[in-house]
Design an enzyme around this catalytic site. Structure first.
Site, PDB file in Angstrom:
ATOM      1  N   LEU A   1     -80.335 -11.701  -1.525  1.00  0.00           N
ATOM      2  CA  LEU A   1     -79.143 -11.527  -2.364  1.00  0.00           C
ATOM      3  C   LEU A   1     -77.899 -12.004  -1.618  1.00  0.00           C
ATOM      4  CD1 LEU A   1     -77.843 -10.321  -4.993  1.00  0.00           C
ATOM      5  CD2 LEU A   1     -77.625  -8.160  -3.729  1.00  0.00           C
TER       6      LEU A   1
ATOM      7  N   SER B   1     -70.531  -7.988   0.319  1.00  0.00           N
ATOM      8  CA  SER B   1     -70.380  -6.944  -0.698  1.00  0.00           C
ATOM      9  C   SER B   1     -70.094  -7.546  -2.075  1.00  0.00           C
ATOM     10  CB  SER B   1     -69.246  -5.991  -0.303  1.00  0.00           C
ATOM     11  OG  SER B   1     -69.562  -5.324   0.904  1.00  0.00           O
TER      12      SER B   1
ATOM     13  N   PHE C   1     -78.631 -13.286   6.449  1.00  0.00           N
ATOM     14  CA  PHE C   1     -78.951 -11.901   6.825  1.00  0.00           C
ATOM     15  C   PHE C   1     -80.186 -11.405   6.071  1.00  0.00           C
ATOM     16  CE2 PHE C   1     -74.138 -11.496   7.589  1.00  0.00           C
ATOM     17  CZ  PHE C   1     -74.268 -11.900   8.902  1.00  0.00           C
TER      18      PHE C   1
ATOM     19  N   ASP D   1     -80.534   1.001  -5.560  1.00  0.00           N
ATOM     20  CA  ASP D   1     -80.483   2.457  -5.726  1.00  0.00           C
ATOM     21  C   ASP D   1     -81.610   3.122  -4.925  1.00  0.00           C
ATOM     22  OD1 ASP D   1     -78.261   2.811  -7.257  1.00  0.00           O
ATOM     23  OD2 ASP D   1     -79.312   3.134  -9.151  1.00  0.00           O
TER      24      ASP D   1
ATOM     25  N   ARG E   1     -81.391   2.542  -1.093  1.00  0.00           N
ATOM     26  CA  ARG E   1     -80.469   3.409  -0.346  1.00  0.00           C
ATOM     27  C   ARG E   1     -81.178   4.639   0.190  1.00  0.00           C
ATOM     28  NH1 ARG E   1     -75.966   1.730  -4.690  1.00  0.00           N
ATOM     29  NH2 ARG E   1     -75.234  -0.087  -3.520  1.00  0.00           N
TER      30      ARG E   1
ATOM     31  N   GLN F   1     -73.336   9.977  25.235  1.00  0.00           N
ATOM     32  CA  GLN F   1     -72.358  10.754  26.006  1.00  0.00           C
ATOM     33  C   GLN F   1     -73.042  11.877  26.780  1.00  0.00           C
ATOM     34  OE1 GLN F   1     -69.327   9.622  26.013  1.00  0.00           O
ATOM     35  NE2 GLN F   1     -68.299  11.167  27.244  1.00  0.00           N
TER      36      GLN F   1
ATOM     37  N   HIS G   1     -76.027  11.893  27.894  1.00  0.00           N
ATOM     38  CA  HIS G   1     -76.777  11.282  28.999  1.00  0.00           C
ATOM     39  C   HIS G   1     -75.860  10.771  30.115  1.00  0.00           C
ATOM     40  CE1 HIS G   1     -80.290  11.321  26.340  1.00  0.00           C
ATOM     41  NE2 HIS G   1     -81.038  10.845  27.325  1.00  0.00           N
TER      42      HIS G   1
ATOM     43  N   GLU H   1     -77.726  -2.955   3.066  1.00  0.00           N
ATOM     44  CA  GLU H   1     -77.978  -2.453   1.700  1.00  0.00           C
ATOM     45  C   GLU H   1     -76.779  -1.682   1.142  1.00  0.00           C
ATOM     46  OE1 GLU H   1     -81.846  -0.996   0.601  1.00  0.00           O
ATOM     47  OE2 GLU H   1     -82.759  -2.042   2.284  1.00  0.00           O
TER      48      GLU H   1
END
Length: 387
Positions: free
Chosen positions: A133, A140, A164, A248, A251, A344, A346, A371
């Site tokens: 897509l 976007s 991508f 949908d 996600r 942090q 670690h 996505e």
């Protein structure tokens, strides 16, 4: 009335969910964990692992058994992605893209002949799937795509490029959305299935990425690519609408991927905090560390509940656009935060490749982008609540 509803809720895993979870955990430990850093360093896309995942039923989770799939629902799908992504989010990402995008698009909008032609090969991972897509200038803003499909008799001629694209080089089949009408018209795009080896269909640049490096991302190029009309999915002009419906469900899968990242980073930080001694005691005894762990544990619980609520609605065939966007947005944002806190906790070791949190930190960021960015999720949520 509320108490009556609550009394019917059951948060225990079913026997099927328990079995699937254990199976995915064992698969990740045996076939993925020993090679995580090797694949990451070399940007290796380990096709043989996905073939094995196909044998285990993880590449056709939502596909009916009669088409070669596992015939499972979204609760089991979340569990599988969660367990795999706790070990290597890059492998989780590829499993998610194969299931939710390419396979699910054909399964949802293909006719019986198309399903029988492609789905069994995808469900078993005999073929790896890609879905196109996004373009170079339309992230976007997918409706502004430049890739076109022009009718020529019983064929369509496609020209343009997608970028991508997960499995852009190694995919055996791709669902590609192309413009068949005016730019910006939501009814001006159509979905097509293109098989590898089709003249005029090729892959381009493979991306050199910050994270998710074992999940292949590359261009798809169409140059006077002729495909028969029988490869068109659904009606002319329905491609964009189909894609939004596919996303949908997608996600939920990226939310599940994010959940796995968050759990992997949290569990590593929890373990380290109990072992690392400073000022004569484990650092987990210090409030600065223990409060980070408390936040992470709470955020993981909240993300998991949101995801399973969205999964419930999806399984029931009920509207779940808002919940899908909420679960993806929340899970992806907290996975970045938890991975950051894990580094942090670690300290200096968290910045080295000797500990797993460095990779969770790099991998986590993609979850807020892929996505549908966090900003797009907020747009979807706000439009739904302001209707």
């Amino acid at each position: 009335m509320i108490m009556d509803t609550l009394s019917t809720m059951n948060f225990d895993y079913s026997e099927t969910q328990k079995m699937v979870t254990e199976s995915a955990r064992e698969f990740a430990e045996q076939y993925i964990k020993p090679y995580v850093m090797e694949w990451d360093e070399a940007q290796t896309f380990p096709i043989e692992v996905f073939k094995k995942a196909g044998e285990m039923g993880f590449m056709g989770v939502l596909v009916p058994e009669e088409l070669g799939g596992s015939g499972l629902g979204y609760h089991e799908y979340i569990a599988i992605l969660d367990e795999i992504s706790k070990v290597d989010p890059a492998i989780g990402l590829s499993v998610a893209a194969h299931n939710s995008l390419c396979t699910n698009h054909i399964l949802s909008f293909g006719n019986d002949e198309q399903k029988e032609r492609w789905i069994p090969k995808l469900a078993t991972a005999e073929w790896i799937g890609a879905w196109g897509l996004t373009e170079h200038n339309t992230g976007s803003d997918a409706g502004g795509m430049n890739t076109t499909a022009v009718k020529d008799g019983e064929f369509w001629v496609l020209n343009g490029a997608k970028n991508f694209i997960t499995h852009g080089k190694s995919g055996d089949v791709a669902v590609v959305i192309a413009r068949t009408g005016e730019k910006g018209d939501s009814h001006g795009m159509t979905a097509f299935v293109i098989e590898k080896g089709t003249p005029g269909f090729s892959s381009g640049k493979k991306e050199n990425k910050l994270g998710m490096r074992a999940s292949e991302t590359a261009e798809l190029i169409m140059s006077d690519c002729r495909i028969p009309d029988e490869n068109r999915l659904g009606e002319v002009g329905d491609g964009f609408i189909q894609s939004m419906k596919v996303l949908d469900g997608g996600r939920i899968s990226i939310g599940a991927l994010s959940l796995g990242v968050a759990k992997g980073a949290y569990e590593a930080a929890l373990k380290y905090s109990k072992e690392r001694i400073q000022f004569g005691k484990p650092i987990s005894h210090f409030q600065g560390v223990s409060f980070k762990l408390a936040d992470a544990a709470t955020e993981i619980e909240a993300a998991e509940l949101l995801l399973h609520k969205a999964a419930f609605l999806k399984n029931e065939g009920r509207p779940m656009t808002k919940l899908g966007a909420m679960s993806k947005m929340y899970a992806s944002e907290i996975c970045v935060k938890i991975a950051n806190d894990a580094v942090q906790i670690h300290g200096g070791y968290g910045y080295t490749k000797d500990f797993p949190v460095e990779k969770f930190y790099r991998d986590s960021k993609l979850c807020t982008i892929g996505e549908g960015t966090t900003e797009i999720q907020k747009l979807v949520i706000s439009r739904n609540i302001l209707k």
